[in-house]
Write an enzyme that holds these catalytic residues in place. Sequence first.
Site, PDB file in Angstrom:
ATOM      1  N   HIS A 120       0.864  -1.180   0.000  1.00 31.71           N
ATOM      2  CA  HIS A 120       0.000   0.000   0.000  1.00 31.71           C
ATOM      3  C   HIS A 120       0.910   1.243   0.000  1.00 31.71           C
ATOM      4  O   HIS A 120       2.036   1.179   0.495  1.00 31.71           O
ATOM      5  CB  HIS A 120      -0.826  -0.059   1.297  1.00 31.71           C
ATOM      6  CG  HIS A 120      -1.903   0.969   1.429  1.00 31.71           C
ATOM      7  ND1 HIS A 120      -1.644   2.259   1.807  1.00 31.71           N
ATOM      8  CD2 HIS A 120      -3.239   0.886   1.262  1.00 31.71           C
ATOM      9  CE1 HIS A 120      -2.788   2.935   1.870  1.00 31.71           C
ATOM     10  NE2 HIS A 120      -3.774   2.122   1.543  1.00 31.71           N
ATOM     11  N   ASP A 196       2.991  -4.469   8.091  1.00 36.24           N
ATOM     12  CA  ASP A 196       1.776  -3.659   7.945  1.00 36.24           C
ATOM     13  C   ASP A 196       0.597  -4.611   8.134  1.00 36.24           C
ATOM     14  O   ASP A 196       0.277  -5.408   7.255  1.00 36.24           O
ATOM     15  CB  ASP A 196       1.789  -3.018   6.541  1.00 36.24           C
ATOM     16  CG  ASP A 196       0.455  -2.389   6.170  1.00 36.24           C
ATOM     17  OD1 ASP A 196      -0.500  -2.470   6.976  1.00 36.24           O
ATOM     18  OD2 ASP A 196       0.361  -1.822   5.065  1.00 36.24           O
ATOM     19  N   GLN A 199      -4.680  -4.965   7.146  1.00 33.87           N
ATOM     20  CA  GLN A 199      -5.731  -5.835   6.601  1.00 33.87           C
ATOM     21  C   GLN A 199      -5.789  -7.187   7.297  1.00 33.87           C
ATOM     22  O   GLN A 199      -6.596  -8.037   6.911  1.00 33.87           O
ATOM     23  CB  GLN A 199      -5.503  -6.047   5.098  1.00 33.87           C
ATOM     24  CG  GLN A 199      -5.554  -4.792   4.274  1.00 33.87           C
ATOM     25  CD  GLN A 199      -6.880  -4.056   4.394  1.00 33.87           C
ATOM     26  OE1 GLN A 199      -7.886  -4.620   4.839  1.00 33.87           O
ATOM     27  NE2 GLN A 199      -6.890  -2.806   4.006  1.00 33.87           N
ATOM     28  N   LYS A 222     -10.343  -0.590  10.732  1.00 35.33           N
ATOM     29  CA  LYS A 222     -10.518  -1.792   9.905  1.00 35.33           C
ATOM     30  C   LYS A 222     -10.821  -2.997  10.787  1.00 35.33           C
ATOM     31  O   LYS A 222     -10.826  -4.137  10.343  1.00 35.33           O
ATOM     32  CB  LYS A 222      -9.256  -2.033   9.076  1.00 35.33           C
ATOM     33  CG  LYS A 222      -8.976  -0.903   8.075  1.00 35.33           C
ATOM     34  CD  LYS A 222      -7.888  -1.282   7.114  1.00 35.33           C
ATOM     35  CE  LYS A 222      -7.230  -0.103   6.437  1.00 35.33           C
ATOM     36  NZ  LYS A 222      -7.990   0.458   5.336  1.00 35.33           N
ATOM     37  N   CYS A 360      -4.811   2.731  -3.538  1.00 39.38           N
ATOM     38  CA  CYS A 360      -3.559   3.211  -2.936  1.00 39.38           C
ATOM     39  C   CYS A 360      -2.438   2.209  -3.151  1.00 39.38           C
ATOM     40  O   CYS A 360      -1.621   1.964  -2.249  1.00 39.38           O
ATOM     41  CB  CYS A 360      -3.727   3.497  -1.439  1.00 39.38           C
ATOM     42  SG  CYS A 360      -4.924   4.772  -1.119  1.00 39.38           S
TER      43      CYS A 360
END
Lengths: 402, 149
Positions: A120, A196, A199, A222, A360
């Site tokens: 991302h 990261d 998600q 999220k 993104c």
Amino acid sequence: MIQKKNNIRDDFPIFKNHPELVYLDSTATTQKPKAVINAMTAFVSDDYATINRGIYSLSYHATQKCLAARKAVQNFINAKSEKEVVFVKGTTEAINIIANSYLNHVITDSDSILLSDMEHHANIVPWQQIVSPNQIKVCNITNSGELDWDDFKKKCQNNPKLISLTHVSNVLGTINPIKELIAYAREHTDAIIVIDGAQAVGHMAVDVQDLDCDFYCFSAHKLYGPTGIGVLYGKYELLDEMTPYQTGGDMIELVSFEQSTFTKPPAKFEAGTPAIMEIMGLHACINYISTIGFKHIQEIEYSLYEQLINEVQSLKDFTIHGESNHKAAILSFSIKDIHPHDIGTIMDQEHIAIRVGHHCAQPLMKRLAVPATARISIGCYNTSEDISKCVTALKKVVDFFK
Amino acid sequence: MSLNKLYEQMILEHNKNPRNFKKVDPCTHSSHGHNPLCGDDYVVSIRVKDGIIDDIGFEGMGCAISKASGSLMTETLIGKPIDFVLDTKDKFINLVTEDDAVNENLGKLVVFEGVKKYPVRVKCAALVWRALEDALINTSSNNNTVTTE
């Protein structure tokens, strides 16, 4: 197979207020359950005060509640200590802190860092502000949308100063074998490893000690929680040696006009009055998810994903981007000769919210050789009916532009 | 609002068979229009001769609305004087953004009137027009880039 009615849906007021809504954009942001909304409302109505410095009891209790939230995050990701949990605005701020407070102080001109083709922008742009383009190495992905192991091994030979990878791709849905990647990197490099987790955290249990990452970043929004709050997990020794890139109140020991000294992590990275109400929301969403359990969440999401994959087989000229065997319930796709924006507008007419665009992830779009894609992403509140309505609407899209 | 108001038949047809989908060579003016949010991306190239649009084309990729807009824009403006072109550009932008827009003299371009009911799609219709404006007004530097975000 789950029953047709998904009781979890009743926990989310948005679906009562918009009975027609088919929300399939949980990868962008999730809807909020009553438990989260109520926790934030109750805190502001009954308990609101600043934290850490008030001598009065209202402030003391608010401080205790923030500590409890930090503890809850610690347990949620199995950090060794709550001192390893830094409250930030979200994943983006977390990565910016690592770039500015860590990498900026240790990188030399001869060093490189390693990212991947599926990152991302939030896991690309902050690093670019610190290092020059030729210092950024990028791990390839395979045609099925997985990290290319051979390329990863090859690029580890450079002994990168830092490796930053996404746990789950927001476009391809690929769940990267983070634990194995980290183990390999530990054995063959001295890299600091950043994950990261934006998600991942809403869909699977994360154990930062088991993963053995140095940093892990995620956002509450999220995770069925509020915007404006997220977490930077970092190993304490690392956080302790880092220099904060934002300074101000709440993160100091002593201040004079000659010099100031900083306090210890995590407060060192939390200059200014934090997003107290949102911290309550973060705590509530962790409790909410824990009550449902990831086992149940995954049962729902994967059975709906399977239904989706089966039903889209009937669509003509439909291309799926990302066909890893190890995927989250995210489906990016293209339909031949129909631009994703046109797909999105027609779906919206049918009250179906999906994401269209580059997500993104412009370098990934380039790798896939598409200007943009459409993306369906599933959350724990979705139903079999949502999927059927979505596929029916996709058929309409195809007919409309035929 | 019916979808057919946004995607008028004429728009669908121009999307499938865009007119003047080409680079004008040699050209006197050109500009690159880019929408970073959705990736719509076109180059508008123009040859002006004696104050008249001698030739105009657009090339690139994007959604049905942006492509049909480029097709109908070029078809409308070819052979027209610069004053008319700039005036039509203003009227078109009004048409897709203002509720009380006057749509006189817009000819076929009125098919884009429905776009204003879809605020997120206005930029799609406007992109090639913004590039045209940029190409004609910033004559000193060719090959500029404009965005609609």
